[in-house]
Design a protein around this motif. Structure first.
Motif, PDB file in Angstrom:
ATOM      1  N   ALA A   1       0.596  -1.266  -0.059  1.00 32.21           N
ATOM      2  CA  ALA A   1       0.044   0.020   0.060  1.00 32.21           C
ATOM      3  C   ALA A   1       0.769   1.273   0.165  1.00 32.21           C
ATOM      4  O   ALA A   1       0.355   2.372  -0.567  1.00 32.21           O
ATOM      5  CB  ALA A   1      -0.885  -0.006   1.216  1.00 32.21           C
ATOM      6  N   LYS A   2       2.006   1.171   0.558  1.00 33.24           N
ATOM      7  CA  LYS A   2       3.122   2.058   0.763  1.00 33.24           C
ATOM      8  C   LYS A   2       3.507   2.531  -0.637  1.00 33.24           C
ATOM      9  O   LYS A   2       3.516   3.745  -0.795  1.00 33.24           O
ATOM     10  CB  LYS A   2       4.231   1.919   1.822  1.00 33.24           C
ATOM     11  N   PHE A   3       3.861   1.641  -1.327  1.00 32.31           N
ATOM     12  CA  PHE A   3       4.769   1.831  -2.619  1.00 32.31           C
ATOM     13  C   PHE A   3       3.765   1.825  -3.814  1.00 32.31           C
ATOM     14  O   PHE A   3       4.159   2.247  -4.913  1.00 32.31           O
ATOM     15  CB  PHE A   3       5.942   0.783  -2.715  1.00 32.31           C
ATOM     16  N   HIS A   4       2.585   1.180  -3.618  1.00 31.61           N
ATOM     17  CA  HIS A   4       1.585   0.919  -4.788  1.00 31.61           C
ATOM     18  C   HIS A   4       0.453   1.252  -4.365  1.00 31.61           C
ATOM     19  O   HIS A   4      -0.502   0.250  -4.304  1.00 31.61           O
ATOM     20  CB  HIS A   4       2.028  -0.453  -5.508  1.00 31.61           C
TER      21      HIS A   4
ATOM     22  N   THR B   1      -2.857   0.045  -6.218  1.00 26.33           N
ATOM     23  CA  THR B   1      -3.156  -1.646  -6.148  1.00 26.33           C
ATOM     24  C   THR B   1      -4.154  -1.513  -4.989  1.00 26.33           C
ATOM     25  O   THR B   1      -5.270  -2.334  -4.795  1.00 26.33           O
ATOM     26  CB  THR B   1      -2.084  -2.562  -6.101  1.00 26.33           C
ATOM     27  N   ALA B   2      -3.737  -1.054  -3.568  1.00 30.91           N
ATOM     28  CA  ALA B   2      -4.378  -1.235  -2.361  1.00 30.91           C
ATOM     29  C   ALA B   2      -5.917  -0.456  -2.607  1.00 30.91           C
ATOM     30  O   ALA B   2      -6.778  -1.042  -1.981  1.00 30.91           O
ATOM     31  CB  ALA B   2      -3.698  -0.782  -1.269  1.00 30.91           C
ATOM     32  N   LEU B   3      -5.845   0.535  -3.048  1.00 32.60           N
ATOM     33  CA  LEU B   3      -7.236   1.347  -3.268  1.00 32.60           C
ATOM     34  C   LEU B   3      -8.105   0.701  -3.938  1.00 32.60           C
ATOM     35  O   LEU B   3      -9.343   0.904  -4.074  1.00 32.60           O
ATOM     36  CB  LEU B   3      -6.724   2.867  -3.963  1.00 32.60           C
TER      37      LEU B   3
ATOM     38  N   SER C   1      -1.554   5.676   4.351  1.00 37.91           N
ATOM     39  CA  SER C   1      -1.148   7.262   4.882  1.00 37.91           C
ATOM     40  C   SER C   1       0.161   7.593   4.637  1.00 37.91           C
ATOM     41  O   SER C   1       0.266   9.070   4.668  1.00 37.91           O
ATOM     42  CB  SER C   1      -1.427   7.112   6.378  1.00 37.91           C
ATOM     43  N   VAL C   2       1.185   6.915   4.211  1.00 42.13           N
ATOM     44  CA  VAL C   2       2.289   7.519   3.959  1.00 42.13           C
ATOM     45  C   VAL C   2       2.717   7.302   2.238  1.00 42.13           C
ATOM     46  O   VAL C   2       4.018   7.570   1.967  1.00 42.13           O
ATOM     47  CB  VAL C   2       3.429   6.754   4.624  1.00 42.13           C
ATOM     48  N   SER C   3       1.642   6.921   1.627  1.00 40.34           N
ATOM     49  CA  SER C   3       1.837   6.356   0.261  1.00 40.34           C
ATOM     50  C   SER C   3       2.268   7.656  -0.604  1.00 40.34           C
ATOM     51  O   SER C   3       2.899   7.464  -1.845  1.00 40.34           O
ATOM     52  CB  SER C   3       0.932   5.659  -0.268  1.00 40.34           C
ATOM     53  N   GLU C   4       1.799   8.788  -0.428  1.00 46.91           N
ATOM     54  CA  GLU C   4       2.051  10.078  -1.396  1.00 46.91           C
ATOM     55  C   GLU C   4       3.516  10.111  -1.531  1.00 46.91           C
ATOM     56  O   GLU C   4       3.890  10.568  -2.438  1.00 46.91           O
ATOM     57  CB  GLU C   4       1.361  11.254  -0.607  1.00 46.91           C
ATOM     58  N   LYS C   5       4.475   9.911  -0.500  1.00 41.87           N
ATOM     59  CA  LYS C   5       5.865  10.122  -0.557  1.00 41.87           C
ATOM     60  C   LYS C   5       6.455   9.195  -1.569  1.00 41.87           C
ATOM     61  O   LYS C   5       7.482   9.225  -2.010  1.00 41.87           O
ATOM     62  CB  LYS C   5       6.234  10.210   0.790  1.00 41.87           C
TER      63      LYS C   5
END
Length: 227
Positions: free
Chosen positions: A183-186, A189-191, A216-220
């Motif tokens: 979810a953090k890096f992609h 896919t999680a969404l 929650s930290v994926s934008e970065k």
């Protein structure tokens, strides 16, 4: 430490390795460096027996050494290296031995040979041993974080999601860690599965929470990998 290790003499090197390195609080990068220096000098026929002996020492760093050693054999001995890694993980019977080996062997293999490893991950998840289940999660976390090809991300994520009803703490920890990393890096896919994750009774709240933490930290991080 050992400039050249003749066949039959690697036990002496092992004893020195244990006394000077493993029995001390040695940082992991040093353990990996020493392994890369020593292991290629051991005759190929003695390499697995060497790893067996290291495993039997049961030091915290022993699994770093065996994991690094097996990693060097992946290209020519993929199946054997995976089998031995599972054997050593089960022998260690604790989370840190599982994690040390999982990242360095299955994780490295998944990152570099995804076309071979992704199809066999479901088989590992059918095992009854909790450390093998955790192994898949830890390896997936490692591979995704290090840049697993985008074409494999959804398959890995949905496989993790199909195990989102696990109740064992060690299994949940490994699977959840990988889900968070996906979810953090992609996040796309999680969404894609977010509504299902939030509403399905087949998905544990622990899994949903890990996915949310990753998002929650994926934008970065979401544009880090573009392959």
């Amino acid at each position: 430490m050992c400039v050249y290790i003749e066949e039959g003499d690697y036990y002496g090197c092992l004893a020195l390795l244990n006394k000077k390195i493993l029995a001390q609080k040695t940082k992991f990068p040093i353990l990996e460096y020493v392994t890369h220096e020593i292991f290629p000098r051991i005759p190929e026929g003695c390499q697995i027996p060497f790893c067996d002996k290291i495993t039997q020492l049961d030091e915290m760093g022993s699994s770093v050494v065996t994991g690094t050693a097996l990693q060097t054999r992946l290209e020519d001995h993929l199946e054997e290296s995976l089998e031995k890694s599972i054997e050593y993980i089960k022998h260690g019977n604790v989370w840190f031995h599982c994690d040390h080996i999982s990242e360095r062997v299955l994780g490295h293999a998944l990152l570099n040979y995804p076309e071979i490893l992704v199809p066999v991950l479901p088989g590992f998840l059918k095992e009854k041993d909790r450390w093998v289940i955790r192994m898949v999660g830890v390896a997936s976390h490692y591979a995704v974080k290090r840049g697993l090809k985008r074409e494999y991300i959804e398959e890995v994520f949905t496989l993790l999601m199909s195990n989102a009803d696990r109740t064992d703490p060690d299994e949940k920890s490994g699977i959840g860690w990988a889900a968070k990393t996906c979810a953090k890096f992609h996040p796309e896919t999680a969404l894609k599965y977010k509504e299902y994750i939030d509403s399905s009774p087949k998905v544990g709240r622990w899994f949903a929470a890990k996915v949310q933490m990753g998002l929650s930290v994926s934008e970065k991080y979401k544009n880090k990998y573009t392959d």
